[in-house]
Design an enzyme around this catalytic site. Structure first.
Site, PDB file in Angstrom:
ATOM      1  N   HIS A 267     -17.183  -1.320   6.487  1.00  0.00           N
ATOM      2  CA  HIS A 267     -18.351  -0.276   6.755  1.00  0.00           C
ATOM      3  C   HIS A 267     -18.146  -0.273   8.413  1.00  0.00           C
ATOM      4  O   HIS A 267     -17.291  -0.142   8.981  1.00  0.00           O
ATOM      5  CB  HIS A 267     -19.648  -1.083   6.364  1.00  0.00           C
ATOM      6  CG  HIS A 267     -20.809  -0.325   6.453  1.00  0.00           C
ATOM      7  ND1 HIS A 267     -20.785   1.188   6.828  1.00  0.00           N
ATOM      8  CD2 HIS A 267     -22.120  -0.573   6.359  1.00  0.00           C
ATOM      9  CE1 HIS A 267     -22.151   1.426   6.966  1.00  0.00           C
ATOM     10  NE2 HIS A 267     -22.948   0.687   6.325  1.00  0.00           N
ATOM     11  N   HIS A 306     -13.338   7.966   3.438  1.00  0.00           N
ATOM     12  CA  HIS A 306     -14.759   7.889   3.279  1.00  0.00           C
ATOM     13  C   HIS A 306     -15.382   8.308   1.808  1.00  0.00           C
ATOM     14  O   HIS A 306     -14.830   8.933   1.439  1.00  0.00           O
ATOM     15  CB  HIS A 306     -15.200   8.823   4.366  1.00  0.00           C
ATOM     16  CG  HIS A 306     -16.736   8.411   4.822  1.00  0.00           C
ATOM     17  ND1 HIS A 306     -17.921   8.906   4.214  1.00  0.00           N
ATOM     18  CD2 HIS A 306     -17.220   7.741   5.767  1.00  0.00           C
ATOM     19  CE1 HIS A 306     -18.946   8.305   4.787  1.00  0.00           C
ATOM     20  NE2 HIS A 306     -18.643   7.500   5.941  1.00  0.00           N
ATOM     21  N   ASP A 362     -14.556   5.752  12.554  1.00  0.00           N
ATOM     22  CA  ASP A 362     -14.051   4.535  13.417  1.00  0.00           C
ATOM     23  C   ASP A 362     -12.682   4.401  13.884  1.00  0.00           C
ATOM     24  O   ASP A 362     -12.314   3.569  14.545  1.00  0.00           O
ATOM     25  CB  ASP A 362     -14.214   3.394  12.259  1.00  0.00           C
ATOM     26  CG  ASP A 362     -15.688   2.952  12.000  1.00  0.00           C
ATOM     27  OD1 ASP A 362     -16.372   2.982  13.018  1.00  0.00           O
ATOM     28  OD2 ASP A 362     -16.120   2.789  10.909  1.00  0.00           O
TER      29      ASP A 362
HETATM   30  N1  CMC Z   1      -6.099   3.322   3.229  1.00  0.00           N
HETATM   31  C1  CMC Z   1      -5.169   3.410   1.768  1.00  0.00           C
HETATM   32  N2  CMC Z   1      -5.632   3.934   0.795  1.00  0.00           N
HETATM   33  C2  CMC Z   1      -6.967   4.202   0.758  1.00  0.00           C
HETATM   34  C3  CMC Z   1      -7.880   4.037   1.891  1.00  0.00           C
HETATM   35  C4  CMC Z   1      -7.288   3.760   2.995  1.00  0.00           C
HETATM   36  N3  CMC Z   1      -8.040   3.736   4.194  1.00  0.00           N
HETATM   37  N4  CMC Z   1      -9.081   4.385   1.670  1.00  0.00           N
HETATM   38  C5  CMC Z   1      -8.976   4.790   0.277  1.00  0.00           C
HETATM   39  N5  CMC Z   1      -7.658   4.512  -0.162  1.00  0.00           N
HETATM   40  C6  CMC Z   1      -7.303   4.950  -1.474  1.00  0.00           C
HETATM   41  C7  CMC Z   1      -7.625   3.885  -2.442  1.00  0.00           C
HETATM   42  O1  CMC Z   1      -6.622   2.619  -2.711  1.00  0.00           O
HETATM   43  C8  CMC Z   1      -7.621   4.648  -3.791  1.00  0.00           C
HETATM   44  O2  CMC Z   1      -6.485   4.970  -4.388  1.00  0.00           O
HETATM   45  P1  CMC Z   1      -5.937   4.897  -5.920  1.00  0.00           P
HETATM   46  O3  CMC Z   1      -7.009   6.072  -6.426  1.00  0.00           O
HETATM   47  O4  CMC Z   1      -4.806   5.130  -5.978  1.00  0.00           O
HETATM   48  O5  CMC Z   1      -6.870   3.644  -6.540  1.00  0.00           O
HETATM   49  C9  CMC Z   1      -8.409   6.058  -3.344  1.00  0.00           C
HETATM   50  O6  CMC Z   1      -7.958   6.108  -2.050  1.00  0.00           O
HETATM   51  C10 CMC Z   1      -9.859   6.046  -3.454  1.00  0.00           C
HETATM   52  O7  CMC Z   1     -10.374   4.819  -2.571  1.00  0.00           O
HETATM   53  P2  CMC Z   1     -11.753   4.033  -2.809  1.00  0.00           P
HETATM   54  O8  CMC Z   1     -11.756   2.745  -2.464  1.00  0.00           O
HETATM   55  O9  CMC Z   1     -12.118   4.189  -4.461  1.00  0.00           O
HETATM   56  O10 CMC Z   1     -12.678   4.818  -2.268  1.00  0.00           O
HETATM   57  P3  CMC Z   1     -14.327   4.503  -1.954  1.00  0.00           P
HETATM   58  O11 CMC Z   1     -15.155   5.974  -1.599  1.00  0.00           O
HETATM   59  O12 CMC Z   1     -14.581   3.505  -2.708  1.00  0.00           O
HETATM   60  O13 CMC Z   1     -13.895   3.719  -0.365  1.00  0.00           O
HETATM   61  C11 CMC Z   1     -14.012   3.430   1.956  1.00  0.00           C
HETATM   62  C12 CMC Z   1     -14.318   4.578   0.991  1.00  0.00           C
HETATM   63  C13 CMC Z   1     -14.450   3.841   3.344  1.00  0.00           C
HETATM   64  C14 CMC Z   1     -14.374   2.129   1.832  1.00  0.00           C
HETATM   65  C15 CMC Z   1     -12.196   3.536   2.015  1.00  0.00           C
HETATM   66  O14 CMC Z   1     -11.882   4.570   2.096  1.00  0.00           O
HETATM   67  C16 CMC Z   1     -11.554   2.442   3.048  1.00  0.00           C
HETATM   68  O15 CMC Z   1     -11.587   1.264   2.723  1.00  0.00           O
HETATM   69  N6  CMC Z   1     -11.332   2.658   4.010  1.00  0.00           N
HETATM   70  C17 CMC Z   1     -11.064   1.991   5.400  1.00  0.00           C
HETATM   71  C18 CMC Z   1     -12.122   1.351   5.980  1.00  0.00           C
HETATM   72  C19 CMC Z   1     -12.866   2.288   6.906  1.00  0.00           C
HETATM   73  O16 CMC Z   1     -12.239   2.938   7.695  1.00  0.00           O
HETATM   74  N7  CMC Z   1     -14.117   2.227   6.946  1.00  0.00           N
HETATM   75  C20 CMC Z   1     -15.088   2.995   7.430  1.00  0.00           C
HETATM   76  C21 CMC Z   1     -15.777   3.966   6.768  1.00  0.00           C
HETATM   77  S1  CMC Z   1     -16.552   5.121   8.011  1.00  0.00           S
HETATM   78  C22 CMC Z   1     -17.831   4.116   8.752  1.00  0.00           C
HETATM   79  C23 CMC Z   1     -18.789   3.682   8.017  1.00  0.00           C
HETATM   80  O17 CMC Z   1     -19.525   4.553   7.075  1.00  0.00           O
HETATM   81  O18 CMC Z   1     -19.228   2.500   8.071  1.00  0.00           O
END
Ligand code: CMC
Length: 428
Positions: A267, A306, A362
């Site tokens: 986050h 996201h 970010d």
């Molecule tokens: N790098 C590589 N792969 C990713 C990433 C990433 N940053 N984000 C998602 N994926 C992949 C994930 O491995 C999954 O792949 P698969 O379907 O093969 O298992 C797919 O994309 C869907 O990901 P998810 O984890 O189910 O998606 P989510 O909606 O639960 O997660 C998130 C959203 C923001 C937590 C995630 O994209 C992430 O961890 N990003 C990196 C951390 C980040 O930048 N966070 C800041 C968010 S914006 C500011 C805020 O709101 O705080």
């Protein structure tokens, strides 16, 4: 004819008509669907709230597919262009843009509440010299509840207003003290002649000069970043604020929990993680190997992806522009080349394209913060300062919403069935 959803329960052959309002059915309407008389009724299973609306809100609108973000109906691009953080926080909290007199009154109130009680200062001095500023920040916000016991009167409008003024005004002071503490410098008291962000920069960076000269480009850039971070509907920390607040605890205690949620690397801690990642990559030549590791599931490309945005995060577009203005003053952040190349490669790589992973807020904000002189540990704190506006607005909306009650999700129990206690000596 009203919109309805017809459900046929194959277990019993019965049919049910559920009302659809605002594109949603009420989960509690499912309770009537029972397999037999002992059944407690159908529930929805939604880990991580992927498809559950837990409130009605009038504050922030996001269309993740189209990359739209609006506060109270106003597009983020227009606010970033024309508004200030203080005006935007007023809009978010009170629902309308202020009149000139209202803005003046609001600015005066915020300016008058920036000082911290001297005992708060002492409390902050008790932290270890290398304490993470975000840990100091969230602990201090929680400690506020002991300094302002009147905040418990959450259904008294005047009391709520007072806490709003205190919170918006004091968070930059806490943040600045946390930073000065971490580098062993004396705390700088607020300067009421400066703007909201100007005063913050003064409390952070002033040394022995009589009057700190704020660079107007950096002052405006920080203000724009604050506007972009002010609210983002039902994200993890806002849900924490609403969830904790639903127990009717005071807003400081609830906000300590919200800040704790923001601290996590998925986050608000992501901007810190982005910088660490860019440093780790070290140079453009190492990017292909890094991307390969990410695709193999060994870590994530921080600052990408996201839960809601499945296109370019509109805040990232504005931040990228702001970065150029800041770098003209501070000099180019050498990590920018790595970030730009990472983005270029990721946006055409099948892995990221098919998962619709784009840069989020970010990805570039950390580069700006670093160029401005902030250490990476301050990044989540810089997120928490403006998000205070969103947290408070969402908390108040929750409190005054007659449909809200104490938050209490259901569970699907999958543990052991009833069994009898086994005496210690007879266990295998
Ligand atoms: N790098 C590589 N792969 C990713 C990433 C990433 N940053 N984000 C998602 N994926 C992949 C994930 O491995 C999954 O792949 P698969 O379907 O093969 O298992 C797919 O994309 C869907 O990901 P998810 O984890 O189910 O998606 P989510 O909606 O639960 O997660 C998130 C959203 C923001 C937590 C995630 O994209 C992430 O961890 N990003 C990196 C951390 C980040 O930048 N966070 C800041 C968010 S914006 C500011 C805020 O709101 O705080």
């Amino acid at each position: 004819m009203a919109d309805t959803l017809t459900i046929t329960d194959n277990r019993t052959g019965r049919q049910y008509e559920l009302a659809i309002a605002d594109g949603a059915i009420r989960s509690t309407d499912l309770r009537q669907i029972k397999a037999d008389a002992d059944d407690q009724g159908l529930v929805t299973y939604d880990p991580a709230f992927m498809n559950t609306a837990a409130c009605r809100s009038r504050i922030t609108y996001i269309d993740g597919d189209k990359g739209i973000l609006e506060y109270r109906g106003y597009p983020i691009e227009q606010l970033a262009e024309h508004s200030t953080y203080l005006e935007t926080s007023y809009l978010i909290i009170f629902g309308e843009l202020p009149s000139p007199a209202q803005l003046e009154g609001w600015t005066t109130q915020i300016t008058l509440h920036t000082m911290l009680h001297e005992n708060i200062k002492k409390l902050m001095e008790g932290f270890q010299y290398d304490a993470h500023p975000m840990g100091v920040f969230l602990s201090t916000v929680g400690a506020f509840s002991t300094f302002y016991p009147d905040a418990k009167q959450i259904f008294d409008e005047q009391s709520r207003k007072k806490q709003v003024h205190r919170l918006i005004a004091k968070v930059p002071t806490i943040a600045a003290y946390a930073y000065r503490h971490s580098i062993g410098r004396p705390y700088v008291y607020p300067d009421n002649e400066l703007s909201f962000t100007g005063n913050f920069l003064n409390m952070l960076f002033r040394m022995t000069e009589l009057k700190y000269k704020v660079n107007p480009v950096l002052e405006r850039a920080l203000d724009v970043l604050f506007i972009l971070h002010a609210d983002h509907e039902q994200n993890c920390s806002t849900s924490a604020m609403r969830g904790i607040g639903s127990s009717h605890v005071d807003p400081y205690s609830a906000m300590a929990g919200a800040a704790a949620a923001l601290y996590g690397p998925l986050h608000g801690g992501a901007n810190e993680a982005v910088l660490r990642m860019l440093n780790e990559i070290g140079s453009v030549e190492h990017i292909p190997a890094f991307i390969k590791r990410v695709k193999a599931g060994e870590g994530r490309l921080m600052g990408f992806g996201h839960r809601v945005y499945k296109s370019y995060d509109p805040r990232a577009t504005i931040i990228k522009r702001t970065a150029d203005q800041v770098f003209e003053v501070t000099g180019r952040n050498p990590l920018l080349d790595i970030a730009l190349e990472l983005e270029r490669i990721a946006l055409q790589d099948e892995y990221f394209v098919t998962r619709r992973l784009y840069p989020n807020v970010d990805f570039y904000s950390g580069l700006i913060y670093q160029a401005m002189g902030f250490p990476v540990t301050m990044f989540p704190v810089l997120f928490a300062i403006p998000r205070t506006a969103g947290w408070i607005a969402q908390w108040e909306e929750m409190l005054l919403d007659p449909e809200q009650k104490i938050a209490r999700p259901k569970q699907l129990y999958v543990g052991a069935p009833r069994r009898d206690y086994v005496a210690l000596g007879t266990r295998g």
